[in-house]
Scaffold this motif. Structure first.
Motif, mmCIF file in Angstrom:
data_model
loop_
_atom_site.group_PDB
_atom_site.id
_atom_site.type_symbol
_atom_site.label_atom_id
_atom_site.label_comp_id
_atom_site.label_asym_id
_atom_site.label_seq_id
_atom_site.Cartn_x
_atom_site.Cartn_y
_atom_site.Cartn_z
ATOM 1 N N ASP A 542 0.849 -1.197 0.000
ATOM 2 C CA ASP A 542 0.000 0.000 0.000
ATOM 3 C C ASP A 542 0.888 1.251 0.000
ATOM 4 O O ASP A 542 1.785 1.383 0.845
ATOM 5 N N GLU A 543 0.635 2.144 -0.962
ATOM 6 C CA GLU A 543 1.451 3.360 -1.097
ATOM 7 C C GLU A 543 1.365 4.245 0.146
ATOM 8 O O GLU A 543 2.262 5.019 0.445
ATOM 9 N N ARG A 544 0.218 4.098 0.867
ATOM 10 C CA ARG A 544 -0.003 5.009 2.004
ATOM 11 C C ARG A 544 0.845 4.627 3.219
ATOM 12 O O ARG A 544 0.911 5.366 4.190
ATOM 13 N N PRO A 546 3.734 4.489 5.648
ATOM 14 C CA PRO A 546 4.870 5.414 5.766
ATOM 15 C C PRO A 546 6.188 4.733 5.407
ATOM 16 O O PRO A 546 6.333 3.528 5.613
ATOM 17 N N GLU A 581 -1.060 -3.654 3.859
ATOM 18 C CA GLU A 581 -2.086 -2.618 3.659
ATOM 19 C C GLU A 581 -2.177 -1.759 4.910
ATOM 20 O O GLU A 581 -2.024 -2.288 6.019
ATOM 21 N N LEU A 582 -2.437 -0.476 4.736
ATOM 22 C CA LEU A 582 -2.602 0.386 5.898
ATOM 23 C C LEU A 582 -3.962 0.063 6.527
ATOM 24 O O LEU A 582 -4.985 0.162 5.868
ATOM 25 N N TYR A 585 -4.514 4.285 11.206
ATOM 26 C CA TYR A 585 -3.444 5.266 11.183
ATOM 27 C C TYR A 585 -3.767 6.345 12.195
ATOM 28 O O TYR A 585 -4.882 6.858 12.242
#
Ligand code: ADP
Length: 815
Positions: A542-544, A546, A581-582, A585
């Motif tokens: 997942d790009e999100r 960190p 996957e995030l 958060y």
């Protein structure tokens, strides 16, 4: 004169003989109910009385027998008839069942039940009572009759017929179904007015003498016949029974009210109306009060019985004033501990008298902290009078006592000495088990080193062998031996890790890491090691997520590697994928949902929940086909839980499996993004390196194996047997890398590393040092890095890993 004297003497003798004859008359023992007025009962003088008694006396007279009455409770009378303690029962209602057991005389009376009602209620036939309120004697057959006719009003039961009748007359109920003869007798005796009855005869029965002796019954029958004929029977019935015709007469006498009374009543109509109402209320209340009192007496009796039962049992009841703790009541069974209830409740006694001196303070504190109404329990020791200590559980509650008008502690004490003994034994056993477990961990730690060192020799030489010229057959054998030694190593690693987690020694070590690099590295490593034509390995991140997070990256890698090893083991074709996957958060935390997916053999649904248990495999055939110990997932689960996450699996047989786990990590707030530990740039295929390596190793076999391995990659190798010689060698020469064993004679690897680092401060240089050791327990790597080493590789070495580490360090050095 003489003649007179003789005549007198003769008369005297005759009288004596007659008297003797009279006293020697045969006795007939007659039984019956002692409380069944007017038939038979014990009167106020304590003598048998009633219609049956007088009838029996008449019969006995005719039979020339002396009647002896034994009136008792009805059940006892029946029992006596059965055991032939009595000859006859003078009044028994005839029934077919009874006739199979006893002989019955002809009927000397009849009994039946009928409905009684107040004359002001509008009842004139049986159908009128269906929805009324009816009162009957408790347990009487009348209840059954009402059920049979479909009665649907309210039914009330009271202890006896007299009470039922009185409540009926007071207006508490509308109707009562009672024994006709008895009720009429009570009406007359008590002068009860305003009661009428329906003409129905319910459960009408012949009332007879009953005996087990047929001869006696036929004699009684004969006597009854005589009494019928001479009118004695009718006279007795007239005397004791109120005839049916009498009742209306009684009522009509009441209804003929003198005229002046009517006039008076008319004048006082309003007054009487009110008075009548209040009287009715009062009588109602009185009736209810009488019933309540009776109930209260019964309850008190029951309570006392319970109290007595408790006083014999193991539970000691007590009541104690709160301040000062004065015992107000304690049950007699406190004598179990040698105390008497009186001495403990005497004026000078205190509750604490029974408490063992060492526990008194604890008990005092507990009592002070008690809150009204809340139950609480405490364990302490009671010092018995015989000097024996005994553990008790004291459960109590503070309630305001009604008599004392102050708060009292109500509680009970239970002897729990046996339970405490068991507890002590259990604790002792637990401590022993824990000590044994610690000993096991130490043993394993030592064994770890001892096993790994020779294993390194074996795997190392096997690797060297695989690179040497050999026939295809030999090569196959070398490969098999090599893979077996790797499997053996995995098993040893699993067992050691598991025992470490089990003994609670596994600690988390936090550092910053880049999840993208970690997953990428693992996928690269596995794809390289398991090149299969129809198997693809990839990752989806997942790009999100960190770039940098804080957590135990080593444990995370261990989890992913374990799951990947299974995926590779159980998947022949298709794909294997690591996903991240995030999940959630926040400013401080990140939760990542990981998944390791494969298209392999899958897991049976029933087995899915068990595979995380120690030594569990989904199928017994798995061991024979795929090998393994069943420890891998148990370690994974424990590691995930240690990191405050959780893990589960979704799988379909023959379709594949997906292991999911969620782990929390901390956010990294610094601006610097650390470089990955090991560059992923190393080229695996081109196995050639240049550089000068110092190998500090005391084991001759390991020296040989490692030297051979390093030289095959084109490296220059110098070998020293201990830390001190390594230190001296670095003083004289420059090396690109030092491979440093830890346990060595003369000077160990950690001391040598620290000394080399001290030396380098002045020379302003830094030689990469790789810990090269059989100490491979969790936490060892961190220990070595903290001592100034740059990398770590566990023995027996994985050649790929060694190549990767050396490669990256040499590349970094060149940069
Ligand atoms: P083992 O060392 O036997 O592999 P694990 O604890 O790692 O022990 O796994 C336990 C069992 O769970 C395996 O024996 C296998 O039956 C099943 N299992 C684990 N992972 C997979 C997978 N990816 N696909 C199919 N079965 C699996």
């Amino acid at each position: 004169m003489k003649c007179k004297l003789i005549a007198c003497l003769l008369l005297f003798i005759c009288m004596g003989l007659w008297a003797q004859e009279a006293t020697e008359k045969e006795k007939i023992i007659i039984g019956g109910d002692s409380d069944y007025c007017p038939y038979e009962f014990i009167n106020d003088e304590g003598n048998p009385d009633g219609y049956n008694v007088e009838l029996s006396q008449e019969i006995a007279k005719i039979l020339g027998k002396e009647p002896v009455f034994r009136l008792s409770k009805w059940a006892l009378a029946m029992e006596r008839l059965d055991t032939s303690e009595i000859d006859v029962v003078q009044g028994m209602a005839f029934s077919v069942e009874r006739a199979m057991k006893y002989h019955f005389s002809s009927a000397h009376a009849e009994t039946w039940r009928t409905f009684f009602y107040r004359k002001d209620s509008n009842i004139s036939r049986e159908s009128d009572i269906m929805n009324k309120s009816v009162v009957i004697q408790q347990g009487d057959i009348a209840g059954e009759y009402l059920k049979k006719i479909g009665f649907h009003g309210t039914l009330n039961e009271v202890p006896n017929q007299e009470i039922a009748l009185k409540l009926l007359s007071k207006g508490d109920f509308d109707v009562s179904l009672l024994n006709y003869t008895i009720t009429m007798y009570i009406i007359r005796q008590e002068n009860i007015k305003g009661i009428r009855n329906l003409p129905n005869r319910i459960y009408q029965r012949d009332y007879c003498f009953a005996s087990k002796d047929p001869q006696l019954i036929s004699e009684i029958d004969r006597a009854l016949q005589i009494l019928r004929q001479n009118g004695t029977l009718a006279a007795l019935q007239n005397k004791w029974f109120v005839s049916e015709q009498m009742e209306p007469k009684l009522d009509s006498a009441q209804t003929i009210v003198p005229v002046f009374m009517v006039i008076l009543l008319a004048f006082a109509f309003v007054l009487v109306l009110f008075w009548h109402k209040s009287v009715r209320n009062n009588t109602k209340t009185l009736g209810k009060l009488a019933m309540l009192e009776k109930n209260l007496q019964q309850q008190e009796k029951e309570l006392n019985q319970w109290k007595e039962e408790f006083s014999r049992g193991p539970v000691v009841l007590y009541k104690c004033r709160v301040r000062p703790p004065k015992m107000l009541f304690i049950s007699e069974n406190v004598s179990n501990w040698g105390f008497s209830a009186e001495e403990l409740t005497s004026t000078n006694a205190s509750f604490l008298d029974i408490v063992f001196s060492e526990d008194k303070e604890k008990v005092k504190q507990h009592c002070q902290n008690l809150q009204p109404g809340k139950e609480s329990a405490i364990y302490y020791r009671v010092l018995g009078q015989n000097g024996e200590l005994c553990w008790v559980m004291d459960v109590c509650r503070i309630i305001t006592s009604p008599e004392e008008e102050e708060s009292c502690r109500y509680g009970y004490l239970i002897d729990v000495s046996e339970q405490k003994k068991l507890e002590a034994r259990y604790l002792e056993a637990k401590e022993k088990a824990e000590a044994a477990n610690i000993a096991k961990s130490h043993f394993l730690a030592n064994m770890s080193h001892e096993i790994r060192t020779p294993l390194n020799g074996i795997t190392g030489f096997l690797q060297v062998l695989t690179h040497m010229d050999a026939s295809p057959e030999q090569r196959e054998i070398y490969n098999l031996m090599h893979s077996s030694s790797r499997n053996l190593l995995k098993i040893i690693n699993d067992i050691l890790d598991f025992s470490k987690i089990e003994s609670g020694k596994m600690e988390l070590i936090e550092s910053e890491f880049n999840l993208h690099y970690i997953i990428d590295d693992i996928i690269k490593q596995f794809s390289h090691q398991n090149k299969r034509e129809h198997l693809v390995m990839n990752h989806q991140i997942d790009e999100r997520i960190p770039d940098v997070m804080k957590g135990d990256q080593l444990r995370l890698k261990q989890i992913l590697i374990n799951l990947m090893q299974n995926a590779v083991k159980f998947t022949h074709q298709g794909k294997i994928e690591i996903g991240a996957e995030l999940y959630t958060y926040s400013e401080s935390d990140v939760r990542i949902l990981f998944r390791v997916l494969d298209t392999g053999i899958g897991i049976n649904p029933e087995k899915q929940k068990d595979i995380f248990d120690n030594y569990t495999q989904a199928d017994s055939s798995i061991t024979s086909k795929y090998g393994g110990t069943g420890l891998g997932l148990a370690i994974v689960k424990r590691l995930v839980e240690l990191m405050h996450g959780f893990i589960w699996v979704e799988s379909q047989p023959n379709k594949g499996s997906c292991f999911f786990f969620i782990l929390p990590f901390r956010q990294y707030n610094e601006i610097d993004v650390p470089e990955p530990e090991i560059s992923a740039e190393v080229v695996y295929h081109d196995k050639s390196l240049t550089g000068k390596i110092l190998l500090a190793e005391d084991e001759p076999i390991n020296q040989m194996v490692t030297r051979r391995q390093l030289e095959t990659w084109g490296l220059q190798v110098e070998v020293v047997p201990n830390g001190l010689e390594a230190l001296n060698a670095t003083k004289q020469n420059d090396y690109d890398i030092i491979l440093m064993d830890i346990q060595m004679p003369v000077m160990d690897g950690i001391t040598a590393t620290q000394k080399i680092r001290d030396l380098e401060v002045a020379l302003q240089k830094h030689t990469p040092i790789v810990a090269f050791t059989a100490a491979a327990l969790v936490g060892d790597r961190e220990r070595f890095l903290a001592a100034g080493m740059d990398a770590y590789i566990a023995k027996p070495i994985d050649v790929e890993e060694l190549y990767q580490i050396l490669g990256s360090l040499l590349i970094a050095d060149k940069k």
